[in-house]
Design an enzyme around this catalytic site. Structure first.
Site, PDB file in Angstrom:
ATOM      1  N   LYS A  84       0.835  -1.210   0.000  1.00 17.34           N
ATOM      2  CA  LYS A  84       0.000   0.000   0.000  1.00 17.34           C
ATOM      3  C   LYS A  84       0.867   1.256   0.000  1.00 17.34           C
ATOM      4  CE  LYS A  84      -3.923  -2.121   2.419  1.00 17.34           C
ATOM      5  NZ  LYS A  84      -4.706  -2.130   3.679  1.00 17.34           N
ATOM      6  N   SER A 102      -0.599   0.862   6.068  1.00 12.47           N
ATOM      7  CA  SER A 102      -0.828  -0.019   7.205  1.00 12.47           C
ATOM      8  C   SER A 102      -1.840  -1.080   6.822  1.00 12.47           C
ATOM      9  CB  SER A 102      -1.332   0.775   8.413  1.00 12.47           C
ATOM     10  OG  SER A 102      -1.445  -0.046   9.551  1.00 12.47           O
ATOM     11  N   ASP A 103      -1.722  -2.233   7.488  1.00 17.02           N
ATOM     12  CA  ASP A 103      -2.697  -3.291   7.254  1.00 17.02           C
ATOM     13  C   ASP A 103      -2.834  -4.112   8.520  1.00 17.02           C
ATOM     14  OD1 ASP A 103      -4.301  -4.547   4.903  1.00 17.02           O
ATOM     15  OD2 ASP A 103      -3.488  -6.248   6.010  1.00 17.02           O
ATOM     16  N   GLN A 104      -4.018  -4.676   8.707  1.00 19.39           N
ATOM     17  CA  GLN A 104      -4.264  -5.506   9.883  1.00 19.39           C
ATOM     18  C   GLN A 104      -4.933  -6.806   9.468  1.00 19.39           C
ATOM     19  OE1 GLN A 104      -7.532  -4.785  12.944  1.00 19.39           O
ATOM     20  NE2 GLN A 104      -5.733  -4.055  14.059  1.00 19.39           N
TER      21      GLN A 104
END
EC number: 3.6.1.-
Length: 201
Positions: free
Chosen positions: A61, A77-79
């Protein structure tokens, strides 16, 4: 006059995200920033662990947005919710959310929250991970139904919003970066922005 002095970053800050939760969290820093939705395929690779998936997507991203804004400091960011090594995505529907919460009832889920900050112009790149261990109470179907009808968290990995009524589903949250569970670890974000040359205060 604003109650706090405006920050004066040396470069523009861009959040590479479509998440309203990350946008709200970043706005708490009172930094000027813009938002650019990253064009990234979020499909897990075969055999990819939740931790590896979160790291890869955060970096992808940030990289996708940095190509469009090479002079900016870009945040990605990623979760991914991790239940015994299996990734749990956003439920999307009520039925999927019921199934997720039934599976997580009485168990510990690790929310792998990955962060990347890039600036193509300077060659700056940092990556970090803020895992959050969440212990769910033993939930009955009536509690699950009441919660989902009240909050409809169908766009949240793990089907629960800890910042809202979802906290009533939990036994404990273990984290060294309190906002990581909501989607953006602000302690790490501040650290990485400072390292990239952005004045946070």
């Amino acid at each position: 006059m604003p109650p706090f002095p405006a920050s004066n970053p040396s470069r523009a800050v861009v959040l590479g995200s479509t998440s309203p939760y990350r946008r709200e969290l970043l706005s708490r820093l009172r930094l000027p920033f813009t938002v650019e939705p990253p064009q990234v395929d979020e499909t897990p690779a075969r055999g990819e662990t939740p931790l590896a998936l979160a790291r890869r997507l955060a970096a992808a991203k940030a990289a996708a947005v940095a190509r469009l804004h090479p002079d900016a400091v870009v945040i990605g960011s990623d979760q991914v919710a991790d239940l015994d090594g299996e990734p749990l995505g956003k439920p999307g529907t009520h039925a999927n959310a019921v199934a997720q919460l039934r599976r997580m009832s009485g168990r510990t889920v690790v929310f792998q929250t990955a962060l990347t900050v890039l600036c193509d112009a300077t060659g700056f790149a940092q990556h970090d991970l803020a895992p959050v261990r969440v212990r769910f109470r033993a939930l009955d179907d009536a509690e699950i139904e009441a919660y989902l009808r009240a909050e409809q968290p169908y766009d949240c990995a793990g089907s629960a919003k800890s910042e809202g009524l979802g906290v009533a589903l939990l036994e404990a949250i273990e984290s060294d970066d309190p906002t990581a569970l909501v989607g953006l670890p602000l302690i790490r974000t501040c650290r990485m922005l400072r390292a990239a040359g952005v004045r946070v205060l």
